[in-house]
Design a protein around this motif. Sequence first.
Motif, short mmCIF file in Angstrom:
data_model
loop_
_atom_site.label_atom_id
_atom_site.label_comp_id
_atom_site.label_asym_id
_atom_site.label_seq_id
_atom_site.Cartn_x
_atom_site.Cartn_y
_atom_site.Cartn_z
N ALA A 1 26.81 29.18 -43.47
CA ALA A 1 25.69 28.89 -44.34
C ALA A 1 25.73 28.47 -45.63
CB ALA A 1 24.91 30.46 -44.14
N THR A 2 24.61 27.86 -46.19
CA THR A 2 24.52 27.39 -47.24
C THR A 2 24.39 28.85 -48.31
OG1 THR A 2 22.34 26.85 -47.25
CG2 THR A 2 23.82 25.10 -47.19
N TYR A 3 24.74 28.87 -49.43
CA TYR A 3 24.19 29.76 -50.23
C TYR A 3 22.89 30.15 -50.27
CZ TYR A 3 28.98 30.14 -52.72
OH TYR A 3 30.05 30.21 -53.18
N HIS A 4 22.17 28.87 -50.26
CA HIS A 4 20.96 29.20 -50.52
C HIS A 4 20.23 29.74 -49.00
CE1 HIS A 4 20.72 26.58 -53.92
NE2 HIS A 4 19.71 27.11 -54.19
N LYS A 5 20.55 29.07 -47.89
CA LYS A 5 20.16 29.87 -46.47
C LYS A 5 20.49 31.09 -46.35
CE LYS A 5 17.99 26.68 -44.13
NZ LYS A 5 17.10 26.64 -42.90
N ALA A 6 21.62 31.73 -47.03
CA ALA A 6 22.17 32.92 -46.92
C ALA A 6 21.23 34.14 -47.42
CB ALA A 6 23.52 33.22 -47.19
N LYS A 7 20.19 33.70 -48.25
CA LYS A 7 19.73 34.65 -49.01
C LYS A 7 18.54 35.53 -47.95
CE LYS A 7 16.09 34.99 -52.70
NZ LYS A 7 14.84 34.89 -51.95
N GLY A 8 18.59 36.73 -48.26
CA GLY A 8 18.00 37.74 -47.39
C GLY A 8 18.76 38.15 -46.34
N LEU A 9 19.94 37.72 -46.02
CA LEU A 9 20.74 38.10 -44.93
C LEU A 9 22.05 38.98 -45.32
CD1 LEU A 9 20.71 34.73 -43.01
CD2 LEU A 9 19.19 36.75 -42.61
N GLY B 1 25.14 35.18 -53.37
CA GLY B 1 26.38 35.28 -52.52
C GLY B 1 27.02 36.51 -52.52
N ILE B 2 27.61 37.21 -53.72
CA ILE B 2 28.16 38.27 -53.68
C ILE B 2 27.48 39.55 -52.64
CG2 ILE B 2 28.64 40.20 -55.18
CD1 ILE B 2 29.36 37.98 -57.29
N THR B 3 26.00 39.59 -53.10
CA THR B 3 25.33 40.60 -52.54
C THR B 3 25.10 40.57 -51.04
OG1 THR B 3 23.37 39.61 -53.35
CG2 THR B 3 24.01 41.47 -54.65
N ARG B 4 25.66 39.30 -50.44
CA ARG B 4 25.42 39.24 -49.14
C ARG B 4 26.34 40.10 -48.23
NH1 ARG B 4 21.00 38.50 -49.18
NH2 ARG B 4 21.45 38.84 -51.34
N ALA B 5 27.47 40.56 -49.00
CA ALA B 5 28.55 41.30 -48.29
C ALA B 5 28.64 42.95 -48.26
CB ALA B 5 30.02 41.02 -49.05
N ARG B 6 28.55 43.40 -46.95
CA ARG B 6 28.31 44.80 -46.77
C ARG B 6 29.96 45.17 -47.34
NH1 ARG B 6 26.46 44.41 -41.00
NH2 ARG B 6 24.33 43.98 -41.22
N ARG B 7 31.05 44.52 -46.76
CA ARG B 7 32.35 45.35 -46.95
C ARG B 7 33.25 44.41 -47.79
NH1 ARG B 7 32.91 49.86 -43.26
NH2 ARG B 7 30.85 50.24 -42.17
N ASP B 8 33.49 43.32 -46.95
CA ASP B 8 34.61 42.53 -47.48
C ASP B 8 34.00 41.21 -47.92
OD1 ASP B 8 35.71 44.24 -45.74
OD2 ASP B 8 36.80 42.87 -44.32
N LEU B 9 34.54 41.01 -49.43
CA LEU B 9 34.16 39.95 -49.93
C LEU B 9 35.34 39.12 -50.52
CD1 LEU B 9 31.98 38.12 -51.50
CD2 LEU B 9 32.15 39.80 -53.51
N ILE B 10 35.40 37.73 -49.93
CA ILE B 10 36.56 37.03 -50.57
C ILE B 10 35.96 35.52 -51.30
CG2 ILE B 10 38.38 35.49 -49.69
CD1 ILE B 10 37.19 38.03 -47.38
N ILE B 11 36.32 35.54 -52.38
CA ILE B 11 35.99 34.24 -53.03
C ILE B 11 37.18 33.30 -53.15
CG2 ILE B 11 34.70 33.71 -55.23
CD1 ILE B 11 33.81 36.48 -55.54
#
Lengths: 693, 751
Positions: free
Chosen positions: B623-631, B711-721
Amino acid sequence: MQLTDYQRDVAERTSGMLSLTGIAGTGKTTAAAGRVRHLLQSGIPGQSVLVLVPHRGLGAVYQDVLQQTGWGAGGSPQLLTLASLARRMVDLFWPLVVDDSDCGFSDPAKRPTFLTLETSQYYMARIIEPLMVEQGYFDSVAVPLPRLCSQILDNLNKAAVVGFGLEDITPRLKSAWVGDQAQRRVYEDVGQAAMLFRAYCLEHNLLDYSLQIETFVSYLWGEPLCRDMVLSSVSHCVADAIEEDTPAAHTVLMEIMGTAESALIVQDTDGGYRRFLGASPEDTTLLHDLCDKHVEFTQSLIMSPPIETLCINLGKSLGAEPLPAAPLPTTKVRDALSYKLLPYQPAMVGWAAEQVANLIRDEGVPPSQIAILAPFLGDTLRFTLETELAKRDVRTRSLRPSRSLRDEPASRTLLELAALAHPRWNLQPRLDRIASAFLVALNIDWPRAFLLAERLVTGEGDSVQLLDFAELPVHEQQRVSYVYGERYEDLRTLLNGYAEHPQELDVFFSLVFDQLVEPGFGFERNADAARAVDALILSCRRFRQAVPEASAQDYVEFVQQGVISARYYTDAGQSAAEGAVLLAPAYTFLLSNQPVDFLVLLEIGSPSWYRRLFQPLTHPYVLSREWLPGQVWDDAKEVAYSNRAIQALMLGLLRRCRQGVILGLSQVDIQGYEQSGPLLSSINRVLRWAAES
Amino acid sequence: MVIKGFKPRPAQRDVLAYAQFGGFMGVSAVPGSGKTWTLSLLAAEILSTVNLDDDQEVLIVTLVNSAVGNFSTRLASFQEAMGRLPGVGYRVRTLHGLANDIVRERPALAGLSEDFVIVDEPQARDIVRQVTRTYLRMHPELADDLVQLDRGPERHRQDLIHQKFPRVAEAAVFNFITQAKDDGVMPAELRHLLDGFPDPLPLLEMGCSVYQDYQRSLAYRGGVDFADLIRLADTVLQTDPAYCGRLRHRWPYILEDEAQDSSASQERILARIVGENGNWVRVGDPNQAIYETFTTANPRFLREFIARPDVVGATLPNSGRCQPAVMSLANHLIDWARDGNLPGADPALDEPYILPTPLNDPQQNPPEDECAIRIVDRAYSAATEITDVVKSAGAWIAEHPDQTCAILVPSNDRGGDYATELKKKGIPYSELLRVSRTTRETAGALTHVLVALADPLNGRKTAQVYRVWRRDDRDGDEETVARYAAVSKVLADMQPEAFAWAFAGDNPLDDIESPDDRVPVRTIRDQLVGFREVLRAWHQAMALPYDQLLLTISQDLFRDAGDLALAYKLAQLLKQAVGLHPEWGIGDVVNELREVAKNNRKIVGFDDAEADPEVHKGEVTVATYHKAKGLEWDRVYLTDANNYTFPAASTDGFRGETWYLRNRMNLQAELLGQLKALTENPDLFLYSEGQPTLEARWEVVAEKVRLLYVGITRARRDLIITWSKGRFDKNKKAVVFEALRGWWEDEEDYV
């Protein structure tokens, strides 16, 4: 024709003035047609009987009667609309018209040219296009040129049928306007364009609809010679659907009633569906006052008890006036109604087609007793309905304008062949379009049509030419087959022969048509093609006659741009006998006045059910006879009008339905917008009442 | 409470109490705080506690179509739970949908006919492109003045003037027109102001002239663009108070979601409907305002609304979405943005911080796991970042088939590259890019068929039509796949006309042989007979107008209601396009469809249907960062965290700034700067060349930081940048990436 006692009373009363009113489906038109038959059977000469209807479509019932009855030695009754009477008289009394300077025509030596809607649009476009480009006319509205033209013409027509001057158009529209004040300027443009158009017509003896009506009503009708001729020819008059006719027609009718031996005027009390064309139900009072007897039919001969229950409930839900006192039906609404909510329009179309096929297959309903209606029957909806029904072996007929000339395969074919026969037009040939023309014209398959086009149409622009079939390599000739090769050669010979001695374009169309109805060719026994080509030839010929300075190429370009569409109404009456399901816009169905057993109403969530046709440069009410100067068309009036319109529409539809109503609803429309129009809420309310009871 | 057994959090309770009081309320909500849920509940609460008339509705306005679907579904379930008829008593709309409703009800008031058309964005851009290019041809002095090259051959300069600059200019003018409409400035007014201005303003002159011609062109088509639709809705409401009053009665409550992305016109329209004493709830998160640059949206409107004395302010600070470590990182980003690390007056991010859900809350945050956050400081190339991320995501999802995973990318093109790699590696995936996969597949299938029908003498193309018709067989069992291949092979070797339109007495199917021993000849013949019927119908349809041809094919090709609806919409767009270009042949039609199939052209109204990550468990979503919003997903990869995606320093490249223009000017920003100066006060004309470019840069920096926060706040548990050097190997890691990494390592050390 079986008549009830009260219908027979009306039919057999052949003296005096009688007014007959009632809601739809109570048998008024049948009684009126019965009267025509009775008159003829009584030995009254047909020529002295006038049947006046507001539009030609409504004449179908009377034509049927005449066909069944015959008209004997006295000739055929006169089945007329105001427009046909006006044109006839103007043509006949033209010398009187041009001799009088008040009429304003400039060239007494020249015969009149009667314009069609298309040719009127053409001239209007010629007048306003430079104003738009050079002076910024109509800058504040977003309306395509053909629509601009038709709306200004509409204003001219309303002025003529209602009876006000062209100079009143602008003040009326301006004073009623409540929106952005800057927008008012556009009405100056409208008035100016109307004046310029009228001046141009007078200068060149061109008579559009408005000028035909105005010349007849305002001038010829005052001329004893013309007036006496009309009045003395009518002994008996039947005027049906007077609520759908215009004040101008009412004026003429009133005088006819003054001298005729008998007259019957018929009015649907819920009608007035043609207001946008100048119809004025309110203007009929004087006509009724002239009558010495008034009859009202109240009992529906059409609706079954469940439909009547639905009609009463929906009327209540829509806020309509209570129906005349009659015992309330005890059947359930749900007995008359089935519906389904589907996510998208295609699914709804498929479902509706299946319901219709089931009615025909399982319940033995004749196809001609089913009508599928939508607020607007757009090309996509019509096409997909036709194909979905065809898949289920259900034949259809449409009561709506035909497809535009540029969309009909037969006329597209002729236009494409015309381009090939006129290399000087210098058009860019498109392989797939030429192949498609061969597909239709030569009645061959797509790959072989493509092969012929690809290999045998060479050159570009003015050097485009068709090569001899023999120039194909033998293996390709075999691939196409010699039978098809021969057809191609016949067509090529015709096109090349014509190119050497070009004639008028409509003559070209006729020549090609004659070739293509030959055995084996594409138009052989093809009634649809014949109708489309007929419309094309007629449109082309009228254009040539009305616009002699325009070229054949101009005509073709106008057709391609959609300026000229030559939409024509298919002959629904004839097809009905052939057992086909009717597809129509809701209002067109109402105006045809032919009840059916089952109604299928599609897109009931669409707000279009509720709304009038919005046109920013004209206005049905503001330009009506009832409009008082200085009034403002505000939101309250719009709402009141819409409420009345939806009530009249829905009750009118249900009163023309015998057994059942099927409702199709898609959640989103074809654009992807969710649908939740007021009709849906009203039906929801009815269902809720049904559930609660 | 409307939903049995549901216990709202204290903060939610405050919002829901609104139903009893009404008025104006502004709610600031953090990511994952359940604002959509709360707003739906509030709507249900109003419906159950307030006696609305039959003709009244609660109006919910949100940003995108997918949110409309979410609201509708949720509200319908609440209504059903309360024993009420779903779909009645409320209306959910995007702003465009609402504007469409308003204008369609009274089009004449807006100077439109009943059947006015909405010109979609690609068509609108196409018109602007043509008009701008004509203008530039007639005014070569503009490019001469702006395009400056210190070195290089004249040929190069000419290329810039004639090729590149017009592209920059048309994009700038398009956005200029949109902004002018949002400000309610029409071409005539602008022309008047320009004519009265003493000095020449060549840039604005171009904007005004193109704007005028563009509007004329739309009017000629009887069309409006999206910006017009909104402008006209506003005009209609303003000029007919009675109509506005009727709508006010119809919608006594307005609940506005995603209010941080509201524009001036959106605010005006809703304010007009609400009136002075109405009921209006605006919910949003200014920290998630990511549609500001190049649009007319601005979080300032929400902030100012919440600050009004007549507005009750509320906060939804608790989020049960992310594990604590992810929340810490996001909250640190807020601190970093507030600590003067960014230019510009307004902070890019601000309080409230994200707080965990209270104890006893049914939605507890996932357990803390510091190791689940990885900020990978490795200078990837554009290609190696893809391979490594895909490899990692593929391995993880294989081990966690019941969980969700997303790779977030800065652009649709980059997303396409990831999708290609995932496909190559056989990893199940889904996409959330500009155009939905369904749309592209639908358009793609139709394109393939049309291309083949346009070349009907080619057996291979006929086989291609067959493959599209039986496309589901590709994923069938071994027998099906073998049959699919065998039939294709036989078809490719046949003359199409002999196959589909054999002459009497010929039967080419009698002579076929199976190219595969596993597939009996009889099976192939049966398939061919079925296919022949379809092909013949399509061949016959070649005589129809293109839109009807498309409908005919679609009816045979698609079974799914959504696919078919999309095909209808495509056919309608095509009809519109052919109406504008009557000279078109099938090649042009195919090109138009290809644009959709290639992800270049969005079909408004039918996209966004695949948004729910929960239905894509065990898949990797791109997903694009923009499209990920709300998910939200269990694991999220944030890619391309370089200085191109998240610029900050003055040496970074900024989208919109053009290196060959005078002083690297941002043409659009300068154009808008002049517009603002002239319309606000032509006497003062507060404009200084270069200043708008600089301010636009600050806006971009701020918005990109917010994008990273999203982007950061889309992750429930794992976040890799991760970050990469980009296509040309010249990007560096973003300043904000470095700031997060440094802080996170310190944090880890501390722990």
